[in-house]
Design an enzyme around this catalytic site. Structure first.
Site, mmCIF file in Angstrom:
data_model
loop_
_atom_site.group_PDB
_atom_site.id
_atom_site.type_symbol
_atom_site.label_atom_id
_atom_site.label_comp_id
_atom_site.label_asym_id
_atom_site.label_seq_id
_atom_site.Cartn_x
_atom_site.Cartn_y
_atom_site.Cartn_z
ATOM 1 N N SER A 200 0.791 -1.230 0.000
ATOM 2 C CA SER A 200 0.000 0.000 0.000
ATOM 3 C C SER A 200 0.827 1.285 0.000
ATOM 4 O O SER A 200 0.295 2.351 -0.244
ATOM 5 C CB SER A 200 -0.952 0.001 1.191
ATOM 6 O OG SER A 200 -0.217 -0.076 2.386
ATOM 7 N N HIS A 234 -5.650 -4.537 -0.598
ATOM 8 C CA HIS A 234 -5.736 -3.443 -1.580
ATOM 9 C C HIS A 234 -5.978 -3.963 -2.994
ATOM 10 O O HIS A 234 -6.092 -3.165 -3.928
ATOM 11 C CB HIS A 234 -4.469 -2.588 -1.551
ATOM 12 C CG HIS A 234 -4.394 -1.727 -0.343
ATOM 13 N ND1 HIS A 234 -4.975 -0.479 -0.269
ATOM 14 C CD2 HIS A 234 -3.830 -1.970 0.872
ATOM 15 C CE1 HIS A 234 -4.758 0.025 0.928
ATOM 16 N NE2 HIS A 234 -4.078 -0.857 1.640
ATOM 17 N N LYS A 263 -12.327 -1.981 2.159
ATOM 18 C CA LYS A 263 -11.661 -1.106 1.188
ATOM 19 C C LYS A 263 -12.469 -1.162 -0.118
ATOM 20 O O LYS A 263 -13.527 -0.541 -0.198
ATOM 21 C CB LYS A 263 -10.192 -1.514 1.012
ATOM 22 C CG LYS A 263 -9.388 -1.405 2.314
ATOM 23 C CD LYS A 263 -7.904 -1.582 2.088
ATOM 24 C CE LYS A 263 -7.119 -1.906 3.340
ATOM 25 N NZ LYS A 263 -7.057 -0.857 4.347
HETATM 26 C C1 LIG Z 1 -2.275 -4.991 3.506
HETATM 27 C C2 LIG Z 1 -3.257 -4.734 4.600
HETATM 28 N N1 LIG Z 1 -3.612 -5.742 5.421
HETATM 29 C C3 LIG Z 1 -4.505 -5.554 6.417
HETATM 30 C C4 LIG Z 1 -5.087 -4.327 6.624
HETATM 31 C C5 LIG Z 1 -6.086 -4.164 7.729
HETATM 32 O O1 LIG Z 1 -7.388 -4.111 7.186
HETATM 33 P P1 LIG Z 1 -8.638 -3.875 8.150
HETATM 34 O O2 LIG Z 1 -8.857 -2.409 8.172
HETATM 35 O O3 LIG Z 1 -9.779 -4.634 7.560
HETATM 36 O O4 LIG Z 1 -8.236 -4.381 9.485
HETATM 37 C C6 LIG Z 1 -4.748 -3.257 5.803
HETATM 38 C C7 LIG Z 1 -5.351 -1.932 6.033
HETATM 39 O O5 LIG Z 1 -4.695 -0.924 6.148
HETATM 40 C C8 LIG Z 1 -3.813 -3.464 4.766
HETATM 41 O O6 LIG Z 1 -3.445 -2.461 3.968
#
Ligand SMILES: Cc1ncc(COP(=O)(O)O)c(C=O)c1O
Length: 418
Positions: A200, A234, A263
């Site tokens: 990200s 993502h 997301k």
């Molecule tokens: C790669 C990745 N994994 C996990 C998460 C966590 O997602 P959630 O908001 O559903 O806990 C994110 C969110 O920022 C992320 O970018």
């Protein structure tokens, strides 16, 4: 000495964080959105175009998701009332899990309160048994991409492994992964290769096909094989012709697919999808599933509506809009003289600024002009690699994109970035 002294230590720690300019707690508070096809955020009575959201398809404002959420909330109430195995399992949770499994071409899926909670429990459970009686003892080697998300890092951390059981492969480097698998093949029963699908910070993606080829070779060598675990938070609903994410873009499948509903899918919560044996085991062992509430029935209904919508003509159109918006912004930013921090074909585009003060000034000036952007600074990125992360959405219309480009051009010139 008393707890007052401890509070002083906490205050000093917060001051240290503020001094290092990595403060996160001073968030903008969004009061609502304008009611239009391309909604703008309302903050202190002013409207803002959002270029830093993960709502890649604009689904969180879609009328079908809102309607599904309202109807389910009327029917089932606002919260689950208990954890899943007590009385918190609703038909809509199961319907959503089946739809997610089907979407990813997997046998089953299970929903968690977040993707963070999913990573914590899934990694811990696949690495280690839950009790001393478990048949699954800690005989695994875990190999993680060096730039994996914090929730993966913490999932591995909570398993409390011996240092020789943890290895890090170089970012996006299948050769580095292969060297680690080769070196350790006689030492461990099984190996878990864990990676983000899309990273990200820069919008790069892991080529799963390259990893898959190597993993399949070593699957025959490790007694209990090698599993590919992918966090595609993502990727899903943002990437690939049908929104299936990094698997679709790189043409290979994960054994364990972890993602978020919060997301591209416009709702909230997390999930894991995989073979029946994996999901059945996880339902018996994943602590953040067993001992923590799931998402509310309304949220599950909204997520289910999103999964269904992606496979309709409306979903296909949103994915095409996203692709077109991305191509347009990328081309125009390059033409203006901006540079990207990495080559990305994902709606995350990182503009390389290099200078911390200029990066912060750019986001601040853009905010004053009605645009929300995120600056990413040292120490999150290496010194000299400070960037502005721009996130494109299908819900941006031409007027949004043109206004964004006009303003970033003016601010970029003023700050002598371009
Ligand atoms: C790669 C990745 N994994 C996990 C998460 C966590 O997602 P959630 O908001 O559903 O806990 C994110 C969110 O920022 C992320 O970018």
């Amino acid at each position: 000495m008393s707890r007052r002294d401890f509070f002083k230590v906490l205050e000093k720690e917060v001051a240290r964080i503020d001094e290092a300019s990595v403060t996160k707690r001073k968030e903008h508070l969004i009061e609502g959105f304008t009611q239009e096809a391309s909604p703008k955020a309302l903050i202190n009575g002013k409207t803002y175009r959002i270029f830093n959201s993960n709502d890649y398809l604009g689904l969180r404002h879609h009328r079908k998701l809102k309607k599904a959420e309202h109807q389910m909330t009327e029917l089932c109430g606002t919260g689950p009332g208990a954890v899943r195995f007590i009385s918190g399992s609703f038909k809509v949770h199961r319907d959503l899990e089946k739809a997610l499994a089907n979407f990813h071409g997997q046998e089953d899926a299970m929903v968690f309160s977040s993707a963070f909670a999913t990573n914590l429990a899934v990694l811990f459970s696949l690495i280690k048994g839950q009790s001393k009686d478990s048949l699954l003892q800690s005989e695994a080697l875990v190999i993680s991409d060096e730039l994996n998300h914090r929730s993966i890092i913490d999932g591995i951390r909570v398993a409390n492994l011996a240092s020789e059981q943890k290895a890090i492969f170089k970012h996006l480097d299948p050769k580095s992964l292969e060297e680690i698998l080769a070196k350790n093949s006689k030492k461990f029963k099984r190996a878990l290769v864990v990676t983000d699908g899309v990273f990200s910070m820069l919008g790069e993606y892991q080529n799963l096909k390259k990893l898959r080829t190597i993993i399949n070779r070593y699957d025959k060598i490790y007694p209990e094989g090698v599993l590919l675990v992918v966090d595609d938070c993502h990727g899903v609903g943002a990437f690939g012709k049908t929104g299936r994410g990094t698997e679709e873009v790189s043409g290979a499948k994960a054994d364990v697919m972890i993602s978020t509903l919060g997301k591209g899918l416009g709702a909230d919560g997390g999930y894991v999808a995989g073979k029946q044996a994996i999901i059945d085991y996880l339902r018996e062992s994943a602590a953040t599933y067993i001992y923590s509430n799931s998402i509310s029935p309304g949220t599950a209904a909204a997520a289910l509506a999103a999964v269904k919508l992606i496979d309709t003509e409306t979903g296909a159109k949103l994915l095409r809009n996203l692709e077109n918006n991305l191509a347009y912004v990328k081309k125009e930013l390059l033409a203006l003289g901006f540079q990207f921090a990495a080559e990305s074909i994902h709606p995350i585009q990182a503009i390389l600024i290099g200078d911390t003060a200029k990066t912060k000034a750019l986001t601040q000036k853009m905010f004053e002009r009605g645009f929300m952007l995120t600056n990413i600074n040292y120490p999150v990125v290496p010194k000299g690699k400070d960037e502005i992360r721009v996130q494109i959405s299908a819900s941006h219309n031409k007027a949004d994109l043109k206004a964004f480009l006009k303003n970033i051009k003016e601010v970029g010139k003023e700050l002598e970035i371009i």
